[in-house]
Design a protein around this motif. Structure first.
Motif: not given
Length: 124
Positions: A47-48, A53-55, A61-63, A79-82
């Motif tokens: 799940k994780r 889950f990430m979106r 999250y940092l890029m 927006g880092l998770i497209r």
């Protein structure tokens, strides 16, 4: 790429991971020596690592980028998770950026036909 067959390297491609998350998790667990993961824990891990889950936590999250990974991007809107899809990386590129992307791939992959095949096969 030259180390892909080294015994302490597990080479994964996002396309393969995306197509079979449970299988990939088992492969990673085996690679790092985990013999048994309880079913409940495995479901939680599955799940994780999901795009959903990430979106849902995108703002966390940092890029990192730059020569020493000393620069970061954090979007107020996320927006880092497209899309989480396969082969969509170039969808937003105009003609000039598409050309630059192809030049970049040629520069870094070059004439290594095995690597180019590995890359292209997984972008489908």
């Amino acid at each position: 790429w030259p180390y892909r067959n080294h015994p302490n390297v597990l080479l994964l491609h996002y396309g393969d991971v995306h197509k079979d998350i449970p299988g990939t998790l088992r492969k990673v667990a085996e690679f790092i020596g985990l013999k048994h993961i309880p079913a409940k824990a495995f479901k939680e891990i599955e799940k994780r690592v999901s795009i959903e889950f990430m979106r849902a936590r995108d703002k966390r999250y940092l890029m990192r980028f730059g020569h020493n990974l000393d620069k970061t991007i954090m979007s107020d809107k996320g927006g880092l998770i497209r899309t989480g899809g396969i082969g969509t990386a170039k969808d937003g590129l105009n003609e000039e950026l598409d050309k630059r992307f192809e030049e970049h791939m040629q520069k870094h992959i070059g004439d290594d036909s095995e690597l180019m095949k590995w890359y292209k096969d997984r972008m489908k």
